[in-house]
Design a protein around this motif. Sequence first.
Motif, PDB file in Angstrom:
ATOM      1  N   ASP A 141       0.839  -1.204   0.000  1.00 38.96           N
ATOM      2  CA  ASP A 141       0.000   0.000   0.000  1.00 38.96           C
ATOM      3  C   ASP A 141       0.873   1.253   0.000  1.00 38.96           C
ATOM      4  OD1 ASP A 141      -2.505   1.202  -0.063  1.00 38.96           O
ATOM      5  OD2 ASP A 141      -2.572   1.454   2.114  1.00 38.96           O
ATOM      6  N   PHE A 142       1.831   1.299  -0.939  1.00 35.14           N
ATOM      7  CA  PHE A 142       2.893   2.302  -0.915  1.00 35.14           C
ATOM      8  C   PHE A 142       2.678   3.347  -2.004  1.00 35.14           C
ATOM      9  CE2 PHE A 142       7.286   3.441  -2.432  1.00 35.14           C
ATOM     10  CZ  PHE A 142       7.599   4.270  -1.366  1.00 35.14           C
ATOM     11  N   GLY A 143       2.778   4.633  -1.623  1.00 36.13           N
ATOM     12  CA  GLY A 143       2.726   5.717  -2.578  1.00 36.13           C
ATOM     13  C   GLY A 143       1.316   6.081  -2.995  1.00 36.13           C
ATOM     14  N   PRO A 144       1.191   7.113  -3.830  1.00 34.72           N
ATOM     15  CA  PRO A 144      -0.133   7.596  -4.244  1.00 34.72           C
ATOM     16  C   PRO A 144      -1.001   6.537  -4.905  1.00 34.72           C
ATOM     17  CG  PRO A 144       1.582   9.161  -4.866  1.00 34.72           C
ATOM     18  CD  PRO A 144       2.280   7.937  -4.382  1.00 34.72           C
ATOM     19  N   GLU A 145      -0.386   5.589  -5.607  1.00 34.70           N
ATOM     20  CA  GLU A 145      -1.163   4.560  -6.290  1.00 34.70           C
ATOM     21  C   GLU A 145      -1.267   3.270  -5.482  1.00 34.70           C
ATOM     22  OE1 GLU A 145       0.632   4.128 -10.121  1.00 34.70           O
ATOM     23  OE2 GLU A 145      -0.349   5.914 -10.918  1.00 34.70           O
ATOM     24  N   ILE A 149       5.022  -3.745  -3.491  1.00 36.49           N
ATOM     25  CA  ILE A 149       6.304  -3.808  -4.180  1.00 36.49           C
ATOM     26  C   ILE A 149       7.270  -4.694  -3.408  1.00 36.49           C
ATOM     27  CG2 ILE A 149       8.187  -2.466  -5.196  1.00 36.49           C
ATOM     28  CD1 ILE A 149       6.458   0.015  -4.938  1.00 36.49           C
ATOM     29  N   LEU A 150       8.083  -5.451  -4.143  1.00 34.94           N
ATOM     30  CA  LEU A 150       9.179  -6.228  -3.585  1.00 34.94           C
ATOM     31  C   LEU A 150      10.433  -5.846  -4.358  1.00 34.94           C
ATOM     32  CD1 LEU A 150      10.098  -8.563  -1.700  1.00 34.94           C
ATOM     33  CD2 LEU A 150       9.518 -10.142  -3.556  1.00 34.94           C
ATOM     34  N   ASP A 169      -3.132  -5.438  -7.765  1.00 39.04           N
ATOM     35  CA  ASP A 169      -4.373  -5.834  -7.106  1.00 39.04           C
ATOM     36  C   ASP A 169      -4.079  -6.101  -5.635  1.00 39.04           C
ATOM     37  OD1 ASP A 169      -3.075  -8.306  -7.043  1.00 39.04           O
ATOM     38  OD2 ASP A 169      -4.087  -9.006  -8.852  1.00 39.04           O
ATOM     39  N   SER A 170      -4.934  -6.819  -4.970  1.00 36.08           N
ATOM     40  CA  SER A 170      -4.771  -7.055  -3.541  1.00 36.08           C
ATOM     41  C   SER A 170      -3.717  -8.106  -3.229  1.00 36.08           C
ATOM     42  CB  SER A 170      -6.108  -7.479  -2.915  1.00 36.08           C
ATOM     43  OG  SER A 170      -6.593  -8.656  -3.542  1.00 36.08           O
ATOM     44  N   GLY A 171      -3.217  -8.816  -4.251  1.00 32.30           N
ATOM     45  CA  GLY A 171      -2.213  -9.843  -4.007  1.00 32.30           C
ATOM     46  C   GLY A 171      -0.845  -9.246  -3.714  1.00 32.30           C
ATOM     47  N   GLN A 172      -0.020 -10.017  -3.032  1.00 34.93           N
ATOM     48  CA  GLN A 172       1.332  -9.602  -2.722  1.00 34.93           C
ATOM     49  C   GLN A 172       2.278 -10.007  -3.854  1.00 34.93           C
ATOM     50  OE1 GLN A 172       2.384  -7.810   0.112  1.00 34.93           O
ATOM     51  NE2 GLN A 172       0.174  -7.521   0.100  1.00 34.93           N
ATOM     52  N   GLU A 176       8.823 -15.330  -7.110  1.00 29.05           N
ATOM     53  CA  GLU A 176       8.852 -16.037  -8.392  1.00 29.05           C
ATOM     54  C   GLU A 176       8.633 -15.102  -9.580  1.00 29.05           C
ATOM     55  OE1 GLU A 176       7.130 -16.852  -5.774  1.00 29.05           O
ATOM     56  OE2 GLU A 176       7.640 -18.906  -5.200  1.00 29.05           O
ATOM     57  N   ASP A 177       8.060 -13.926  -9.337  1.00 27.65           N
ATOM     58  CA  ASP A 177       7.744 -12.984 -10.412  1.00 27.65           C
ATOM     59  C   ASP A 177       8.781 -11.877 -10.559  1.00 27.65           C
ATOM     60  OD1 ASP A 177       5.363 -14.366 -10.909  1.00 27.65           O
ATOM     61  OD2 ASP A 177       4.293 -13.201  -9.392  1.00 27.65           O
ATOM     62  N   VAL A 178       9.841 -11.923  -9.781  1.00 24.26           N
ATOM     63  CA  VAL A 178      10.858 -10.877  -9.814  1.00 24.26           C
ATOM     64  C   VAL A 178      11.645 -10.929 -11.120  1.00 24.26           C
ATOM     65  CG1 VAL A 178      13.045 -10.129  -8.765  1.00 24.26           C
ATOM     66  CG2 VAL A 178      11.098 -10.688  -7.315  1.00 24.26           C
ATOM     67  N   VAL A 179      11.918  -9.769 -11.695  1.00 22.52           N
ATOM     68  CA  VAL A 179      12.797  -9.657 -12.851  1.00 22.52           C
ATOM     69  C   VAL A 179      13.898  -8.659 -12.517  1.00 22.52           C
ATOM     70  CG1 VAL A 179      11.099 -10.300 -14.579  1.00 22.52           C
ATOM     71  CG2 VAL A 179      11.266  -7.918 -13.859  1.00 22.52           C
TER      72      VAL A 179
END
Length: 279
Positions: A141-145, A149-150, A169-172, A176-179
């Motif tokens: 829930d970081f920043g104006p939008e 984030i990880l 969305d509401s998911g964390q 596994e999705d890091v690039v």
Amino acid sequence: MSLDLEDELRTSSDLTLDRSLAQIRVRGDRLRRRRTSLLIATTAAVCLVATGLVLAVSGRGPLAVDVSPADQSSGPRPPDQVLTWSGKPTNVTDAELTMMKKKCLPGAQQDAATTAGTNPEMPNSIDPDRLYPIFAERRTDFGPEHDDILRTMFLTDGYLVHCGAYTTDSGQPRTEDVVGSADRIKPFPDMGRWEHFSSSWTTNWISFMLPVPDEAASVKFFIGGGYVDGTINSGIAAAWISAAGVKKSQDTVGFAVFDADGRRIGGVDPVPSKAWPAD
């Protein structure tokens, strides 16, 4: 997102429509960092030719030249502990760091090979055994939008590897999705001091990075008339703040580096008196 960045993202030869949101946003961050670094390096070269003594950034004043930035050519220094961007112990687990390192390597290896292709003095690959995490943090829930984030920074020979995953969305975000991507931090030959200062920003957050000498005890990064305190780990100073309320302008970006006695050993004057609140 700026129009020129949107154009770059649409026309970049290594982006396709099947790339994930995380890949597109990390690519956008990389474009911003490289554009900023190129502008600063070009300014440095012009000012060094003109004066032979000082490096000027954005007309804000001379840089101190009595202390060189950290020598990254001797190899990475494993940190005593991995920190968040605000200087606290990381909230990312060892298992997550291992997964992030694995997922970041392919993109970082590609960047290293590309960099070495035009800079033969640079390594053309990254040794996983010499890739050390220095910053890692999960923010929700970081920043104006209100991003989730990880992020992680890994340090290795001549490169700083940036890793990131995002969700809308509401998911964390998942490891596994890091690039990832890799940027050169080894000093260029015959360039001025401090040329590897960089900043990047989105509509949601702003980041700063600067290699610093061993004498550096504290760093202040500033933008838009305010400053934020940086965190130093393994010779890299960094900060990451919300973009809420910050008036972003390239000509107001700067930094100041201080030793343990409070003496300014690098950076530009004046340092703003207002501190931006960090989330």
